[in-house]
Motif scaffolding. Structure first.
Motif, PDB file in Angstrom:
ATOM      1  N   SER A  33      -6.233   3.746   0.600  1.00 52.06           N
ATOM      2  CA  SER A  33      -7.014   2.568   0.962  1.00 52.06           C
ATOM      3  C   SER A  33      -8.496   2.913   1.098  1.00 52.06           C
ATOM      4  CB  SER A  33      -6.482   1.983   2.272  1.00 52.06           C
ATOM      5  OG  SER A  33      -7.253   0.877   2.677  1.00 52.06           O
ATOM      6  N   ARG A  34      -8.778   4.032   1.766  1.00 52.67           N
ATOM      7  CA  ARG A  34     -10.177   4.433   1.965  1.00 52.67           C
ATOM      8  C   ARG A  34     -10.824   4.864   0.653  1.00 52.67           C
ATOM      9  NH1 ARG A  34      -9.276   8.038   7.493  1.00 52.67           N
ATOM     10  NH2 ARG A  34      -8.941   6.280   8.891  1.00 52.67           N
ATOM     11  N   LEU A  35     -10.078   5.614  -0.177  1.00 56.66           N
ATOM     12  CA  LEU A  35     -10.619   6.068  -1.457  1.00 56.66           C
ATOM     13  C   LEU A  35     -10.941   4.886  -2.353  1.00 56.66           C
ATOM     14  CD1 LEU A  35     -11.225   8.421  -3.414  1.00 56.66           C
ATOM     15  CD2 LEU A  35      -8.844   8.259  -4.178  1.00 56.66           C
ATOM     16  N   TYR A  36     -10.055   3.907  -2.382  1.00 60.06           N
ATOM     17  CA  TYR A  36     -10.285   2.729  -3.226  1.00 60.06           C
ATOM     18  C   TYR A  36     -11.535   1.981  -2.775  1.00 60.06           C
ATOM     19  CZ  TYR A  36      -8.997  -1.078  -6.359  1.00 60.06           C
ATOM     20  OH  TYR A  36      -9.000  -1.992  -7.382  1.00 60.06           O
ATOM     21  N   LYS A  37     -11.656   1.789  -1.474  1.00 55.95           N
ATOM     22  CA  LYS A  37     -12.819   1.079  -0.940  1.00 55.95           C
ATOM     23  C   LYS A  37     -14.102   1.855  -1.220  1.00 55.95           C
ATOM     24  CE  LYS A  37     -15.272  -1.650   1.784  1.00 55.95           C
ATOM     25  NZ  LYS A  37     -15.660  -3.009   1.396  1.00 55.95           N
ATOM     26  N   ARG A  38     -14.056   3.179  -1.012  1.00 59.74           N
ATOM     27  CA  ARG A  38     -15.252   4.002  -1.220  1.00 59.74           C
ATOM     28  C   ARG A  38     -15.665   4.048  -2.689  1.00 59.74           C
ATOM     29  NH1 ARG A  38     -13.462   8.337   0.937  1.00 59.74           N
ATOM     30  NH2 ARG A  38     -12.960   9.539  -0.932  1.00 59.74           N
ATOM     31  N   THR A  39     -14.686   4.050  -3.594  1.00 57.71           N
ATOM     32  CA  THR A  39     -14.976   4.186  -5.020  1.00 57.71           C
ATOM     33  C   THR A  39     -15.378   2.865  -5.664  1.00 57.71           C
ATOM     34  OG1 THR A  39     -13.352   5.987  -5.121  1.00 57.71           O
ATOM     35  CG2 THR A  39     -14.075   5.055  -7.206  1.00 57.71           C
ATOM     36  N   LEU A  88       0.825  -1.203   0.000  1.00 54.65           N
ATOM     37  CA  LEU A  88       0.000   0.000   0.000  1.00 54.65           C
ATOM     38  C   LEU A  88       0.863   1.257   0.000  1.00 54.65           C
ATOM     39  CD1 LEU A  88      -2.905   0.984   0.063  1.00 54.65           C
ATOM     40  CD2 LEU A  88      -2.851   0.855   2.555  1.00 54.65           C
ATOM     41  N   THR A  89       1.974   1.194   0.713  1.00 51.88           N
ATOM     42  CA  THR A  89       2.892   2.339   0.751  1.00 51.88           C
ATOM     43  C   THR A  89       3.448   2.637  -0.634  1.00 51.88           C
ATOM     44  OG1 THR A  89       3.515   1.782   3.019  1.00 51.88           O
ATOM     45  CG2 THR A  89       4.990   3.241   1.813  1.00 51.88           C
ATOM     46  N   ARG A  90       3.857   1.582  -1.348  1.00 45.53           N
ATOM     47  CA  ARG A  90       4.399   1.748  -2.696  1.00 45.53           C
ATOM     48  C   ARG A  90       3.353   2.350  -3.638  1.00 45.53           C
ATOM     49  NH1 ARG A  90       7.633   3.159  -6.597  1.00 45.53           N
ATOM     50  NH2 ARG A  90       7.508   1.874  -8.467  1.00 45.53           N
ATOM     51  N   LEU A  91       2.148   1.821  -3.629  1.00 48.79           N
ATOM     52  CA  LEU A  91       1.100   2.306  -4.527  1.00 48.79           C
ATOM     53  C   LEU A  91       0.706   3.742  -4.197  1.00 48.79           C
ATOM     54  CD1 LEU A  91      -1.139  -0.886  -4.649  1.00 48.79           C
ATOM     55  CD2 LEU A  91       0.434  -0.079  -6.410  1.00 48.79           C
ATOM     56  N   ALA A  92       0.644   4.050  -2.899  1.00 49.90           N
ATOM     57  CA  ALA A  92       0.275   5.412  -2.497  1.00 49.90           C
ATOM     58  C   ALA A  92       1.305   6.428  -2.970  1.00 49.90           C
ATOM     59  CB  ALA A  92       0.115   5.480  -0.978  1.00 49.90           C
ATOM     60  N   SER A  93       2.572   6.042  -2.948  1.00 49.99           N
ATOM     61  CA  SER A  93       3.622   6.970  -3.392  1.00 49.99           C
ATOM     62  C   SER A  93       3.506   7.289  -4.880  1.00 49.99           C
ATOM     63  CB  SER A  93       4.997   6.377  -3.089  1.00 49.99           C
ATOM     64  OG  SER A  93       5.262   5.252  -3.917  1.00 49.99           O
ATOM     65  N   LEU A  94       2.934   6.378  -5.651  1.00 49.48           N
ATOM     66  CA  LEU A  94       2.779   6.606  -7.096  1.00 49.48           C
ATOM     67  C   LEU A  94       1.788   7.718  -7.393  1.00 49.48           C
ATOM     68  CD1 LEU A  94       2.608   2.888  -8.328  1.00 49.48           C
ATOM     69  CD2 LEU A  94       4.555   4.449  -8.517  1.00 49.48           C
ATOM     70  N   VAL A  95       0.814   7.908  -6.512  1.00 51.98           N
ATOM     71  CA  VAL A  95      -0.232   8.915  -6.755  1.00 51.98           C
ATOM     72  C   VAL A  95      -0.182  10.054  -5.741  1.00 51.98           C
ATOM     73  CG1 VAL A  95      -1.806   7.345  -7.938  1.00 51.98           C
ATOM     74  CG2 VAL A  95      -1.844   7.450  -5.453  1.00 51.98           C
ATOM     75  N   THR A 121     -14.466  -2.408  -3.027  1.00 48.67           N
ATOM     76  CA  THR A 121     -13.556  -3.535  -2.809  1.00 48.67           C
ATOM     77  C   THR A 121     -12.290  -3.049  -2.127  1.00 48.67           C
ATOM     78  OG1 THR A 121     -14.361  -4.565  -4.847  1.00 48.67           O
ATOM     79  CG2 THR A 121     -12.297  -5.411  -3.957  1.00 48.67           C
ATOM     80  N   MET A 122     -11.727  -3.886  -1.264  1.00 42.85           N
ATOM     81  CA  MET A 122     -10.447  -3.547  -0.666  1.00 42.85           C
ATOM     82  C   MET A 122      -9.340  -3.648  -1.714  1.00 42.85           C
ATOM     83  SD  MET A 122     -10.937  -2.775   2.508  1.00 42.85           S
ATOM     84  CE  MET A 122      -9.299  -2.942   3.224  1.00 42.85           C
ATOM     85  N   LEU A 123      -8.392  -2.733  -1.657  1.00 44.91           N
ATOM     86  CA  LEU A 123      -7.281  -2.740  -2.609  1.00 44.91           C
ATOM     87  C   LEU A 123      -6.507  -4.061  -2.530  1.00 44.91           C
ATOM     88  CD1 LEU A 123      -5.529  -1.365  -4.698  1.00 44.91           C
ATOM     89  CD2 LEU A 123      -4.369  -0.117  -2.865  1.00 44.91           C
ATOM     90  N   PHE A 124      -6.264  -4.554  -1.331  1.00 48.18           N
ATOM     91  CA  PHE A 124      -5.546  -5.813  -1.162  1.00 48.18           C
ATOM     92  C   PHE A 124      -6.285  -6.964  -1.850  1.00 48.18           C
ATOM     93  CE2 PHE A 124      -4.865  -9.765   1.189  1.00 48.18           C
ATOM     94  CZ  PHE A 124      -3.494  -9.902   1.082  1.00 48.18           C
TER      95      PHE A 124
END
Length: 580
Positions: free
Chosen positions: A504-510, A489-496, A513-516
């Protein structure tokens, strides 16, 4: 998001635990590992660690000694000790260290270790929550006085303030360094440009900087207080220092000032006021130049034509808002005075500067409109808007003028904030926004503002959906193209450029589904393809989809499909043979 550091001098144990917790999604962990104490100490120097999962007996330093070093750097760190020795003496020593959540033998199964880590994270979360409550309480105490002063003046301008004979008590209680028994001069300011590029936090910072710039120029000659109004304007209440009688909260000092003021005759008082008003004009000019040079922002100011009694401050503030709003969005670095605007408009009594309409109720309705707009409640916004404008059909023309220009300021501020002036000018006659006389009737003006409102809501709806959807699409595409790499999650968050928690919350809300879960789904999908259509070995497939060890891949594959990878491959092979 919590950070877990696993330390043991046996690499196989470290790797097994690392894989276990990296793939335990519900714990929301960022996992680190170290095979040596020296490496663990390096990590502790550079990275905040919330939980230490450590062996007790290690070369060079025991786990207890390592934990003491961790506490020096990160006092809130907790620890779960692992050992291959069932030694009660070690357990006693570990527990006396403090912050020890559990003491486990290495032969315990994975579920027990996970439960111990869960227990530790609960303790850490409770401690964080308690600290947050304490921090918030402290911050509230620090900001209470300025906020109370601002709330007091906002209520006062809306007509909800104390009676005139109670004003001095409120000034003293809130430590307002102004006198309630002499008139006050008022100036209104705004940021002309940059609102569309600035975030809410940056805009707040710029408003604070502007107030500091004005304070630097004004402090030598005047007592004053600045208050931020709805919509991002700032209003200054100003009095000459020579006349001020309420600077000190102590009664003796106030009486001494009052005696000095009483000794001044009327002529002296008039001269003091004229000199101050003249200086304020030059102060506003200097503030404009400094803001342009240092902040790269342009400012506009509207100044009253003279001092007024405190009971008239609400009406004066409304007039200054109308005055400053006449050219909003089209002119910059304005320096306006009430008398000058009246002359420019030919002294027309319907210009909106002198009205008898109840602006207090109008301001309350505007606050509600702003709330509906910010929260996207379009139906409630339009219902209240039509109630406001239809109720305004009866007042005299000068009242309609005030309502019109108040709405003009409101909508112009929103267009400026959202960066929609160009779009607005392409769709509608922008010249009508600040010119009531360009409309043939009140009904036409009401319809004009309603179309502006439609544009604002259209913008909000589009901008709430598109950025999030584009971000999610980018993340999904990246995951699908890099399944063999680390997808923490840290790696993916750094990309954006977002925090892991926010992503994590934005992905779930949008997506719902959980990102994992999406990552696991894509890895298993590719695994099925490789098992069915290639001759790659199981450990090669595990590596190709991001698993460091084949056993972890096998565990998750079986958990998802109820068969092992080899069983799935055999079944797929038999299916192909049957078709042939």
């Amino acid at each position: 998001m919590y950070r877990l550091l696993i330390v043991d001098d046996e690499p196989i144990i470290v790797d097994n635990l690392y894989g276990l917790f990296r793939n335990t999604a519900h714990l929301d962990l960022e996992v680190y590992r170290a095979y040596k104490v020296t490496k663990a100490l390096e990590l502790l120097e550079s990275t905040r660690i919330d939980l230490l999962l450590s062996d007790i007996r290690m070369p060079g330093m025991t786990g207890i000694e390592l934990y003491k070093q961790a506490l020096i750097r990160w006092p809130r760190c907790r620890v779960v000790f692992l050992t291959g020795y069932n030694d009660f003496t070690y357990a006693q020593q570990a527990i006396r260290t403090g912050g020890v959540v559990d003491y486990l033998l290495k032969n315990k199964d994975d579920d027990m270790i996970v439960r111990s880590v869960e227990k530790a994270l609960v303790e850490i979360g409770m401690q964080r929550q308690a600290e947050n409550h304490l921090r918030k309480a402290t911050m509230k105490l620090q900001v209470a006085e300025p906020v109370l002063r601002q709330q007091f003046f906002l209520a006062f301008l809306h007509g909800d303030g104390p009676a005139a004979d109670e004003l001095a008590k409120h000034f003293e209680r809130l430590e307002i360094s102004l006198a309630s028994d002499i008139p006050v001069y008022m100036m209104l300011g705004r940021i002309d440009e940059g609102a569309c590029e600035l975030s809410a936090a940056d805009r707040q910072l710029m408003l604070y900087a502007v107030q500091n710039i004005v304070a630097e120029y004004m402090s030598p000659s005047a007592a004053f207080i600045s208050v931020e109004l709805e919509g991002g304007n700032v209003i200054w209440f100003i009095q000459p220092k020579e006349l001020e009688t309420g600077v000190s909260p102590e009664q003796a000092a106030r009486e001494e000032k009052a005696a000095d003021a009483a000794s001044l005759n009327r002529a002296d008082s008039d001269i003091i006021w004229r000199n101050l008003i003249s200086r304020i004009y030059t102060i506003a000019e200097a503030a404009q130049e400094t803001s342009r040079s240092l902040l790269k922002l342009s400012l506009s100011f509207a100044m009253s034509d003279g001092p007024c009694l405190w009971k008239g401050a609400g009406a004066k503030a409304a007039n200054l808002k109308l005055l400053l709003g006449r050219g909003f969005g089209f002119d910059r670095e304005l320096l306006l005075k009430e008398g000058h605007m009246a002359e420019r408009d030919g002294g027309d009594s319907e210009s909106g500067l002198q009205t008898a309409y109840d602006s207090r109720n109008l301001n309350k309705q505007l606050n509600m409109l702003e709330s509906y707009l910010e929260s996207g409640q379009k139906e409630s916004f339009l219902q209240l808007y039509y109630e406001l404008t239809q109720a305004a059909g009866a007042p005299k023309p000068s009242d309609l003028t005030e309502i019109y220009y108040t709405l003009s300021i409101f909508f112009a501020a929103k267009l400026n904030r959202f960066g929609l002036f160009y779009e607005f000018a392409m769709r509608m006659d922008a010249g009508k926004l600040a010119r009531y006389d360009r409309h043939r009737s009140w009904a036409e003006a009401v319809g004009y503002f309603a179309r502006v409102a439609e544009l604002l809501f259209e913008f909000k709806e589009n901008n709430q959906q598109e950025p999030a959807q584009k971000l999610i699409a980018f993340i999904n595409q990246y995951i699908q193209n890099h399944l063999e790499e680390e997808l923490s999650l840290t790696r993916l968050a750094s990309l954006v450029n977002h925090s892991p928690t926010y992503l994590s919350r934005l992905y779930k809300r949008t997506t719902g589904t959980m990102l994992f879960d999406f990552i696991i789904e894509q890895r298993m999908k590719k695994a099925k393809h490789l098992l069915s259509d290639t001759t790659m070995k199981i450990h090669e497939i595990a590596s190709a989809i991001g698993y460091e060890a084949a056993p972890y891949f096998t565990r998750y594959f079986k958990k998802m499909f109820q068969v092992t990878p080899q069983q799935f491959r055999d079944a797929a092979y038999q299916h192909v043979r049957g078709e042939q």
